[in-house]
Scaffold this motif. Structure first.
Motif, short mmCIF file in Angstrom:
data_model
loop_
_atom_site.label_atom_id
_atom_site.label_comp_id
_atom_site.label_asym_id
_atom_site.label_seq_id
_atom_site.Cartn_x
_atom_site.Cartn_y
_atom_site.Cartn_z
N UNK A 118 15.33 -46.49 -26.14
CA UNK A 118 15.98 -47.78 -26.37
C UNK A 118 17.36 -47.53 -26.95
N UNK A 143 20.60 -49.51 -28.92
CA UNK A 143 21.04 -50.68 -29.68
C UNK A 143 22.54 -50.60 -29.93
N UNK A 179 23.02 -46.84 -31.35
CA UNK A 179 21.89 -46.02 -31.77
C UNK A 179 20.88 -45.91 -30.64
N UNK A 189 16.77 -44.91 -29.83
CA UNK A 189 15.48 -44.94 -30.54
C UNK A 189 14.39 -44.42 -29.62
N UNK A 190 13.60 -43.52 -30.14
CA UNK A 190 12.40 -43.04 -29.45
C UNK A 190 11.38 -44.17 -29.44
N UNK A 191 10.95 -44.57 -28.24
CA UNK A 191 9.93 -45.59 -28.12
C UNK A 191 8.64 -45.04 -27.55
N UNK A 209 8.42 -44.33 -34.79
CA UNK A 209 9.65 -44.54 -34.03
C UNK A 209 10.79 -43.88 -34.81
N UNK A 246 15.11 -42.78 -34.82
CA UNK A 246 16.43 -43.18 -34.34
C UNK A 246 17.38 -41.99 -34.31
N UNK A 253 19.11 -44.56 -39.75
CA UNK A 253 18.12 -45.62 -39.65
C UNK A 253 16.73 -45.02 -39.69
N UNK A 303 12.48 -46.09 -39.42
CA UNK A 303 11.39 -47.03 -39.22
C UNK A 303 10.42 -46.93 -40.40
N UNK A 360 8.77 -56.28 -32.72
CA UNK A 360 8.61 -55.17 -31.79
C UNK A 360 8.07 -55.71 -30.48
N UNK A 365 9.36 -51.22 -25.95
CA UNK A 365 9.29 -50.03 -26.81
C UNK A 365 10.30 -50.08 -27.93
#
Lengths: 107, 118
Positions: free
Chosen positions: A34, A36, A87, A89-91, A96, A98, B45, B47, B98, B103
Motif C-alpha cells: 500500500x 500513502x 509511505x 506499507x506491508x499489507x 503491518x 511502514x 510510522x 502500527x 483497516x 490491506x
C-alpha cells in the motif's frame, strides 16, 4: 517482522517532472503493498493498494508496480499538490510495517 | 462518509498511562477492523494494533505487553491504552479503518499529538 526499506529519503523535483519512489521488503509480500501520501498537518491518504490498484479519486498520474519484494510508486507530470511525503506499507502479514517515508520537495 | 476523530490528553507523564478515544461516525465499528497507528518525530510510522468487528484484537508484538485496545459499540468508539509510557512514546497517534480488501487503512482521523514529559 517484515522490514520495509524505502528510497530515496527525500527527493527534489519540478512541476511537470516524473519521479519514482521505491520500496524493498525484507521478504516476499505477494503484492500486498500500500502507498500513502501525507501532507503537512494532515493524516495519510491511501493512494494505491495491491501494489498497482489506484484508489478511487486518485489521479491517473500516480501508478504503482512491483512484485515479490520490490515495489515502486511513479508520479508522472508532477502537480503542485503532489509535493508531500509518501509511505509504503506491508499489507501481507502483521505487524503491518511502514517504509521510512520519502519527502518530495519542490526544486 | 466514514469519519474518525481522536481525543485524549496531549501531555502524559513518564510511567503513566496514555488513553485515547476514537469516535467513529458514518459507519459501524461492528464491521471491519479499526486500528491505531503512530508517527514519531522524525517521521517513522508504527502500527500499534487493531480491534475487529467482533471485538478480537491484534497487537504489535513490540508493544503487546503495554497496550490494550477496547471498544464501546453503543457509542461507536474504540480506545487505546498504552501503559508505562516513556519519552519514546511521544508521537502523533492516529486511528483509522483497516480495509481488508486493500490491506491498508482507507479512512483516518486527523491525529492527536501526545507528548510524554515530566
Amino acid at each position: 517482522d517484515i522490514q520495509m526499506t524505502q528510497s530515496p529519503t527525500s527527493l527534489a523535483a519540478s512541476v511537470g517532472e516524473s519521479v519514482t519512489i521505491t520500496c524493498l521488503a525484507s521478504e516476499d509480500i505477494y503484492g500486498s503493498l500500500v502507498w500513502y501520501q501525507q501532507k503537512p498537518g494532515k493524516s495519510p491518504q491511501l493512494l494505491i493498494y495491491g501494489a498497482t490498484i489506484l484508489e478511487d479519486g486518485i489521479p491517473s498520474r500516480f501508478s504503482g508496480s512491483g512484485s515479490d519484494t520490490q515495489y515502486s510508486l511513479k508520479i508522472n507530470s508532477l502537480q503542485p499538490e503532489d509535493f508531500a511525503s509518501y509511505y509504503c506499507q506491508n499489507g501481507s502479514s502483521t505487524p503491518w510495517t511502514f517504509g521510512g517515508g520519502t519527502m518530495l520537495e519542490l526544486k | 462518509e466514514v469519519q474518525l476523530q481522536e481525543s485524549g490528553p496531549g501531555l502524559v507523564k513518564p510511567s503513566q498511562s496514555l488513553s485515547l478515544t476514537c469516535s467513529v461516525t458514518g459507519y459501524s465499528i461492528t464491521s471491519d477492523y479499526w486500528g491505531w497507528i503512530r508517527k514519531f518525530p522524525g517521521n517513522k510510522m508504527e502500527w500499534i494494533g487493531h480491534i475487529s468487528y467482533s471485538g478480537s484484537t491484534n497487537y504489535n508484538p513490540s508493544l503487546k505487553s503495554r497496550i490494550s485496545i477496547t471498544r464501546d459499540t453503543s457509542k461507536n468508539q474504540f480506545f487505546l491504552q498504552l501503559n508505562s509510557v516513556t519519552t519514546e512514546d511521544t508521537a502523533t497517534y492516529y486511528c483509522a479503518r483497516y480495509a481488508v480488501n486493500y490491506g491498508g487503512y482507507d479512512f483516518w482521523g486527523q491525529g492527536v499529538m501526545v507528548t510524554v514529559s515530566s
